[in-house]
Design an enzyme around this catalytic site. Structure first.
Site, short mmCIF file in Angstrom:
data_model
loop_
_atom_site.label_atom_id
_atom_site.label_comp_id
_atom_site.label_asym_id
_atom_site.label_seq_id
_atom_site.Cartn_x
_atom_site.Cartn_y
_atom_site.Cartn_z
N LYS A 126 1.16 -1.11 0.10
CA LYS A 126 0.06 -0.09 -0.05
C LYS A 126 0.51 1.21 -0.06
O LYS A 126 2.28 1.03 0.49
CB LYS A 126 -0.72 -0.51 1.48
CG LYS A 126 -2.18 0.52 0.86
CD LYS A 126 -3.22 0.14 0.43
CE LYS A 126 -4.37 0.94 0.34
NZ LYS A 126 -5.44 0.10 -0.46
N ASP A 166 -6.97 4.47 -4.96
CA ASP A 166 -7.77 4.58 -3.64
C ASP A 166 -8.55 5.47 -3.84
O ASP A 166 -8.51 6.45 -4.73
CB ASP A 166 -6.64 3.42 -2.47
CG ASP A 166 -7.41 3.57 -1.17
OD1 ASP A 166 -8.25 3.63 -1.24
OD2 ASP A 166 -6.33 2.91 -0.43
#
Length: 448
Positions: A126, A166
């Protein structure tokens, strides 16, 4: 609690005292694995859990950029490459003021298990920045993305790490990021990012994928309960891609979403977000430079509840689609009191561990984030396959693959829960199913 599990949790807390989000997810996952660890003493000998909770690599860097007035700004950029045992690191980039190391480590850790559940060959990671794209011009966002990618490109690649979007990172941002990557690397590695526009390697139904996946997972739960989505009411939070995709699929399956929310409150639409006009307006709102959830209420004459969350609205199903820890014990009590039977996590860790436990204890069937919202990364991995093989699947083909993946995630989670004596506990079942595949790969690859 298993002594080994307890020790690793305590050691992780001691090493990361200022990272509450990360510690929350580590505690939730590891406590789910007690029955597994009891049967595999070899994991302790190999220090498997100690390695599992420590990222393989953490990159933090400065991002300097200028606004339209020529004023310089400095943000922090991150990439957490958590675990690559199953394949290249895979996970989104988040641009939001709340981004910090704790949040990205929790997201990266969750991504390891989520990606494992898809059965596709991808590891977990991430990244992102504390940059806030809200209210910025296209030119400012482009300059930030270019500065961000100038550093990030050193650490990613089609066979190393493949970021996606995201919160705060959509098709526009992915385009700017890819353009800078191509400029700096002088290479057409279109497999280095997913979530791209269709013109240069994107996948059909990627924007809808996470929301669609939530409902495909929900269908399996409803089938297990001999129930149907048709006629059910759904309370959603958020109004981005996940909520939009979920609302679309809910309407298609005969239910209706009656709430959406933003940072300043929620909207209650008793008629449901079911028409094409309403669904398309969610896209218009999201594209607006100064988006505000009240815009929906004003346009369609609905109730707007300022600075409130939607979990007090009576609904058959709750699907948080916004951000972490928006469902605390207070909200969990409202959900239970309303007689809600199903709770599916469309966002990453939207509920606290205590809230999840309370809902389960009171008969709510909980579908956890790492299983329920895996549809987005599943289609991202399908995009990677299309890029590597120079293929272009139809929307029907992608949709069919997504539906099968979500079915297998549910089925594997339910199977693992039953095998380890946990009944129909989809939360612990998902943790176990995701863990076992990663653990096997880590054990076979030696000390790494």
């Amino acid at each position: 609690m298993n002594a080994y599990v307890q020790r690793v949790i305590e050691e992780t807390k001691a090493k990361n005292p200022d990272q509450p989000e990360f510690l929350q997810t580590v505690t939730e996952v590891l406590t789910s694995l007690e029955n597994v660890i009891d049967q595999h003493p070899e994991y302790e000998k190999a220090a498997l859990l100690e390695r599992l909770v420590e990222p393989e690599r953490q990159v933090m860097f400065r991002v300097a950029w200028t606004d339209d007035e020529g004023k310089p700004h400095v943000n922090r950029g991150y990439r957490i490459q958590f675990n690559g045992a199953l394949g290249p690191y895979k996970g989104g980039l988040r641009f939001h003021p709340s981004v910090n190391l704790s949040i990205l480590k929790f997201l990266g850790f969750e991504q390891v298990f989520k990606n494992s559940l898809t059965t596709l060959p991808i590891g977990g990671g991430k990244g992102g920045s504390d940059f806030d794209p809200h209210g910025k011009s296209d030119a400012e966002i482009m300059r930030f993305c270019q500065a961000f990618m100038t550093e990030l490109q050193r650490h990613i690649g089609p066979n190393t790490d493949v970021p996606a979007g995201d919160i705060g990172v959509g098709g526009r941002e992915i385009g700017y990021l890819f353009g800078q990557y191509r400029r700096v690397r002088d290479s057409w590695d279109n497999g280095v990012l997913t979530g791209k526009p269709l013109t240069y390697g994107g996948s059909l139904i990627r924007p809808e994928a996470t929301g669609y996946g939530v409902l495909y997972y929900a269908e399996q739960v409803f089938a297990h309960e001999h129930d149907s989505i048709k006629g059910k009411t759904f309370a959603l939070s958020g109004y981005g891609n996940v909520a939009w995709g979920a609302a679309k699929k809910i309407a298609e399956l005969g239910g209706k979403a009656v709430t959406i929310s933003g940072h300043n409150g929620y909207v209650y639409d008793p008629d449901g977000i079911v028409t094409e006009e309403k669904l398309n307006y969610l896209l218009e709102m999201r594209a607006s430079r100064n988006a505000n959830i009240k815009m929906y209420a004003d346009k369609f004459g609905c109730e707007f509840h300022e600075n409130e969350k939607p979990w007090g609205v009576k609904a058959d199903v709750c699907i948080p689609c916004a951000t972490q820890n928006e469902v605390t014990m207070e909200e969990a009590k409202k959900i239970v009191a309303n007689g809600t039977k199903y709770y599916f996590e469309g966002a990453n860790m939207p509920a606290t561990n205590e809230a999840i436990a309370y809902m389960q204890e009171n008969g709510v069937i909980v579908g956890p984030a790492k299983a329920v919202n895996a549809g987005g990364v599943a289609v991202s991995a399908l995009e990677m396959s299309q890029n590597s093989e120079r293929l272009s699947w139809t929307s029907e083909e992608v949709n069919a693959k997504l539906k099968q993946i979500m079915k297998s995630i549910h089925d594997n989670s339910a199977k693992c829960a039953a095998e380890y004596g946990l009944g129909y506990d989809l939360v612990k079942g998902a943790n176990i199913a995701g863990f076992l595949k990663v653990a096997d790969a880590m054990m076979s690859q030696g000390l790494f």
